[in-house]
Design an enzyme around this catalytic site. Sequence first.
Site, short mmCIF file in Angstrom:
data_model
loop_
_atom_site.label_atom_id
_atom_site.label_comp_id
_atom_site.label_asym_id
_atom_site.label_seq_id
_atom_site.Cartn_x
_atom_site.Cartn_y
_atom_site.Cartn_z
N ASN A 223 -4.64 -0.54 -40.20
CA ASN A 223 -5.02 -0.48 -38.78
C ASN A 223 -3.86 0.09 -37.97
O ASN A 223 -2.83 0.48 -38.53
CB ASN A 223 -5.43 -1.87 -38.29
CG ASN A 223 -4.30 -2.86 -38.48
OD1 ASN A 223 -3.24 -2.73 -37.87
ND2 ASN A 223 -4.50 -3.84 -39.35
N PRO A 319 -7.37 -14.27 -47.47
CA PRO A 319 -7.12 -15.62 -46.94
C PRO A 319 -6.62 -15.50 -45.50
O PRO A 319 -5.97 -14.52 -45.14
CB PRO A 319 -6.02 -16.16 -47.86
CG PRO A 319 -5.41 -14.97 -48.50
CD PRO A 319 -6.46 -13.90 -48.54
N ILE A 321 -4.05 -16.38 -43.09
CA ILE A 321 -2.66 -16.87 -43.16
C ILE A 321 -2.42 -17.92 -42.08
O ILE A 321 -1.89 -19.01 -42.33
CB ILE A 321 -1.68 -15.69 -42.98
CG1 ILE A 321 -1.95 -14.62 -44.03
CG2 ILE A 321 -0.22 -16.17 -43.03
CD1 ILE A 321 -1.27 -13.29 -43.76
O1 PMT Z 1 1.84 -4.13 -33.44
P1 PMT Z 1 1.56 -3.57 -32.08
O2 PMT Z 1 1.22 -2.11 -32.10
O3 PMT Z 1 2.67 -3.89 -31.09
O4 PMT Z 1 0.25 -4.30 -31.50
C1 PMT Z 1 0.27 -5.66 -31.23
C2 PMT Z 1 -1.05 -6.34 -31.66
C3 PMT Z 1 -2.21 -5.78 -30.84
C4 PMT Z 1 -1.31 -6.10 -33.15
C5 PMT Z 1 -0.86 -7.90 -31.39
O5 PMT Z 1 -0.60 -8.10 -30.03
C6 PMT Z 1 -2.08 -8.68 -31.79
O6 PMT Z 1 -3.03 -8.84 -31.04
N1 PMT Z 1 -2.07 -9.20 -33.03
C7 PMT Z 1 -3.19 -9.91 -33.68
C8 PMT Z 1 -4.11 -8.91 -34.28
C9 PMT Z 1 -5.26 -9.53 -35.04
O7 PMT Z 1 -5.40 -9.25 -36.21
O8 PMT Z 1 -5.99 -10.38 -34.37
P2 PMT Z 1 -7.27 -11.19 -34.97
O9 PMT Z 1 -7.99 -11.68 -33.78
O10 PMT Z 1 -8.03 -10.34 -35.95
O11 PMT Z 1 -6.62 -12.37 -35.77
C10 PMT Z 1 -6.41 -13.65 -35.20
C11 PMT Z 1 -5.12 -14.25 -35.65
O12 PMT Z 1 -5.20 -14.59 -37.04
C12 PMT Z 1 -3.91 -13.37 -35.51
O13 PMT Z 1 -2.82 -14.19 -35.13
C13 PMT Z 1 -3.69 -12.83 -36.92
O14 PMT Z 1 -2.30 -12.55 -37.18
C14 PMT Z 1 -4.17 -13.98 -37.76
N2 PMT Z 1 -4.75 -13.61 -39.07
C15 PMT Z 1 -5.88 -12.87 -39.13
C16 PMT Z 1 -6.43 -12.60 -40.37
C17 PMT Z 1 -5.81 -13.11 -41.53
N3 PMT Z 1 -6.31 -12.85 -42.74
N4 PMT Z 1 -4.70 -13.84 -41.43
C18 PMT Z 1 -4.15 -14.09 -40.22
O15 PMT Z 1 -3.12 -14.76 -40.15
#
Ligand code: PMT
Length: 413
Positions: A223, A319, A321
């Site tokens: 991504n 998974p 995390i």
């Molecule tokens: O890296 P940059 O270009 O500076 O951009 C920053 C960002 C937009 C990536 C950052 O600000 C951000 O929003 N990060 C989270 C992105 C994300 O994957 O969000 P999500 O809504 O899909 O996931 C929710 C949370 O679960 C996040 O904290 C993610 O790290 C965590 N997660 C998700 C999936 C997974 N398998 N394991 C996780 O830990």
Amino acid sequence: MALHNVNVLLGVTGGIAAYKAPDLVRKLTGLGANVRVVLSPSANSFVTPLSLQAVSGNIVHQHLLDPEAEAGMGHIELARWADAILIAPATAHCMAKLAHGFADDLLTTLVLATTAHIFIAPAMNQQMWAAQATQDNLNILNERDITVFGPASGEQACGDMGVGRMLETHEIADMLDQAIINQPSLPSSKSHPITVQPLSGKHIVITAGPTREAIDPVRYISNHSSGKMGYSLAVQALAMGANVTLISGPVDLPAPLECHLVPVESALDMHTASLHAVADNCDIFIACAAVADYRVIDISEHKIKKNTDKLTINLVKNPDILADVAALPNSPFTVGFAAETHDLEHYAKDKLARKKLNMIAANDVSQSDIGFNQHDNALTVFTAETQFILPKQDKLALAAELLKIVAQEVSKY
Ligand code: PMT
């Protein structure tokens, strides 16, 4: 190493040699010094505060009248903190201001407000160095016991040959180290009280950047995460006194020198690295990484040939995390991010509750000027009881705002 644990305040003024400042910081920290950087008003045309922050692990100070900086380490505190002030490069203009006691910016004010020994490494065009005014200023500085390193002679950025080049960074660092050995009156160890910083003594584990899920030996699913938000959190957490473990997917950014960097590729790698790091007395876990939700079931051993018009790749869920860390028996204070394109509050609150988090930072990634791979970002932060709105600003400043809220909430945890 005489510089071990010595507080060196590095002043960088606006000359072409300022681009060497990050390297000089690395040389000084390599000799054991604690380094804080002050930029003169014109220096950031030549070197970015972010790169100096990354290598020094400390906030870069730039403005005399900055209420936020004054609330952290104010200019008088900074002047007291320094055991030695090193100005490199020192321009002709800077030398003139020092010689005549000007205090019209942060750096020159600090020079007047400190009892620390001052060292300068001049850098300028050879004709400017030879000018009578500069030589008169040099005599004044010598009389005041300001130590002058260099300048060297040779070819200059402007094409001239002569005296005026800044010494090499390793020469400056070694000369400062030697000066401290040779002069017993100069500090050989930190003697001033240390300011108590909001995250002092905390171990923070931060995930950053994207993950890559292999399809075959040459292709992957990923991504647009650049890692800027996660790396900014690491820089600011270090500046606030934390020990930082940064678990990073593949990005094109320098990691802050003082953090423990764990580079990873895939979500499974990041999962293993996160659980391992959290087991090491972790106080706060911040999941900023954009982790791939799915990975390829059967990664092809060989490069897939394009001999069919349609190709189906079967995926399996990775998974979670963040949820797994939050579910640990002695889980740290756990902060998630929620990247959403719509119904921001609804989805963020759902993730906060479902993953059993202490806090979530909702990121509206439908806006093209913030979020993924942008310089700026904006967040709405939710806990079970309250919410905080952090308006659009650069990611480094935003990271400081978010960490202040985290520090405040952790103190109640
Ligand atoms: O890296 P940059 O270009 O500076 O951009 C920053 C960002 C937009 C990536 C950052 O600000 C951000 O929003 N990060 C989270 C992105 C994300 O994957 O969000 P999500 O809504 O899909 O996931 C929710 C949370 O679960 C996040 O904290 C993610 O790290 C965590 N997660 C998700 C999936 C997974 N398998 N394991 C996780 O830990």
